[in-house]
Motif scaffolding. Sequence first.
Motif, PDB file in Angstrom:
ATOM      1  N   GLN A 147       0.816  -1.209   0.000  1.00  0.00           N
ATOM      2  CA  GLN A 147       0.000   0.000   0.000  1.00  0.00           C
ATOM      3  C   GLN A 147       0.857   1.269   0.000  1.00  0.00           C
ATOM      4  O   GLN A 147       0.350   2.358  -0.217  1.00  0.00           O
ATOM      5  CB  GLN A 147      -0.923   0.020   1.223  1.00  0.00           C
ATOM      6  CG  GLN A 147      -1.988  -1.043   1.181  1.00  0.00           C
ATOM      7  CD  GLN A 147      -2.824  -1.056   2.450  1.00  0.00           C
ATOM      8  OE1 GLN A 147      -2.617  -0.264   3.362  1.00  0.00           O
ATOM      9  NE2 GLN A 147      -3.755  -1.981   2.519  1.00  0.00           N
ATOM     10  N   ALA A 148       2.150   1.120   0.247  1.00  0.00           N
ATOM     11  CA  ALA A 148       3.050   2.268   0.321  1.00  0.00           C
ATOM     12  C   ALA A 148       3.741   2.490  -1.025  1.00  0.00           C
ATOM     13  O   ALA A 148       3.787   1.595  -1.869  1.00  0.00           O
ATOM     14  CB  ALA A 148       4.100   2.032   1.406  1.00  0.00           C
ATOM     15  N   LYS A 149       4.261   3.683  -1.200  1.00  0.00           N
ATOM     16  CA  LYS A 149       5.076   3.980  -2.380  1.00  0.00           C
ATOM     17  C   LYS A 149       6.558   3.825  -2.044  1.00  0.00           C
ATOM     18  O   LYS A 149       7.366   3.520  -2.907  1.00  0.00           O
ATOM     19  CB  LYS A 149       4.818   5.397  -2.883  1.00  0.00           C
ATOM     20  CG  LYS A 149       3.460   5.550  -3.523  1.00  0.00           C
ATOM     21  CD  LYS A 149       3.292   6.921  -4.130  1.00  0.00           C
ATOM     22  CE  LYS A 149       1.924   6.995  -4.787  1.00  0.00           C
ATOM     23  NZ  LYS A 149       1.686   8.291  -5.392  1.00  0.00           N
ATOM     24  N   PRO A 169       9.462   0.274  15.830  1.00  0.00           N
ATOM     25  CA  PRO A 169       8.130   0.747  15.473  1.00  0.00           C
ATOM     26  C   PRO A 169       7.912   0.669  13.961  1.00  0.00           C
ATOM     27  O   PRO A 169       8.854   0.664  13.183  1.00  0.00           O
ATOM     28  CB  PRO A 169       8.131   2.204  15.934  1.00  0.00           C
ATOM     29  CG  PRO A 169       9.570   2.627  15.819  1.00  0.00           C
ATOM     30  CD  PRO A 169      10.381   1.391  16.136  1.00  0.00           C
ATOM     31  N   THR A 170       6.668   0.598  13.585  1.00  0.00           N
ATOM     32  CA  THR A 170       6.275   0.700  12.186  1.00  0.00           C
ATOM     33  C   THR A 170       5.323   1.882  12.086  1.00  0.00           C
ATOM     34  O   THR A 170       4.333   1.928  12.800  1.00  0.00           O
ATOM     35  CB  THR A 170       5.594  -0.587  11.690  1.00  0.00           C
ATOM     36  OG1 THR A 170       6.516  -1.672  11.792  1.00  0.00           O
ATOM     37  CG2 THR A 170       5.139  -0.451  10.244  1.00  0.00           C
ATOM     38  N   VAL A 171       5.678   2.823  11.239  1.00  0.00           N
ATOM     39  CA  VAL A 171       4.919   4.074  11.132  1.00  0.00           C
ATOM     40  C   VAL A 171       4.643   4.358   9.666  1.00  0.00           C
ATOM     41  O   VAL A 171       5.550   4.291   8.837  1.00  0.00           O
ATOM     42  CB  VAL A 171       5.720   5.260  11.736  1.00  0.00           C
ATOM     43  CG1 VAL A 171       4.953   6.562  11.601  1.00  0.00           C
ATOM     44  CG2 VAL A 171       6.098   4.986  13.181  1.00  0.00           C
ATOM     45  N   ARG A 172       3.397   4.670   9.357  1.00  0.00           N
ATOM     46  CA  ARG A 172       3.053   5.099   8.003  1.00  0.00           C
ATOM     47  C   ARG A 172       2.912   6.619   8.016  1.00  0.00           C
ATOM     48  O   ARG A 172       2.145   7.176   8.789  1.00  0.00           O
ATOM     49  CB  ARG A 172       1.746   4.463   7.540  1.00  0.00           C
ATOM     50  CG  ARG A 172       1.433   4.795   6.111  1.00  0.00           C
ATOM     51  CD  ARG A 172       0.136   4.201   5.623  1.00  0.00           C
ATOM     52  NE  ARG A 172      -0.397   3.220   6.533  1.00  0.00           N
ATOM     53  CZ  ARG A 172      -0.944   2.071   6.181  1.00  0.00           C
ATOM     54  NH1 ARG A 172      -1.054   1.768   4.925  1.00  0.00           N
ATOM     55  NH2 ARG A 172      -1.418   1.242   7.067  1.00  0.00           N
ATOM     56  N   VAL A 173       3.679   7.279   7.154  1.00  0.00           N
ATOM     57  CA  VAL A 173       3.642   8.730   7.023  1.00  0.00           C
ATOM     58  C   VAL A 173       3.286   9.011   5.567  1.00  0.00           C
ATOM     59  O   VAL A 173       4.128   8.874   4.681  1.00  0.00           O
ATOM     60  CB  VAL A 173       5.000   9.376   7.369  1.00  0.00           C
ATOM     61  CG1 VAL A 173       4.923  10.892   7.253  1.00  0.00           C
ATOM     62  CG2 VAL A 173       5.465   8.964   8.750  1.00  0.00           C
ATOM     63  N   GLY A 174       2.025   9.322   5.319  1.00  0.00           N
ATOM     64  CA  GLY A 174       1.574   9.505   3.941  1.00  0.00           C
ATOM     65  C   GLY A 174       1.743   8.203   3.181  1.00  0.00           C
ATOM     66  O   GLY A 174       1.220   7.174   3.567  1.00  0.00           O
TER      67      GLY A 174
END
Length: 92
Positions: free
Chosen positions: A29-31, A70-75
Amino acid sequence: MEAHDIAVAETVNASKKLGREDALGMARQAKRLIAAKGKKVTAVDVTAKTPDDDELAALMLGPTGNMRSPTVRVGQTLLVGYNDQVFADELG
């Protein structure tokens, strides 16, 4: 480093074990994926390079087979693992 207000959209308790399929779903889902293991930082443009599942899993999973934290989604960027410089660059 200055304190910033960051809106948290979702928090997942660390006791909930996220495995390979969860990690691969997040990566797809990420770029961009930026994975930090100690001082080593690996950045992957998921849309340009199309890494295979084993490559993504190796970056995102710890020795127990669970998602590293940690796992972090930023945009459209997924940060996995912790590195001071990466967090400063990505979170401002």
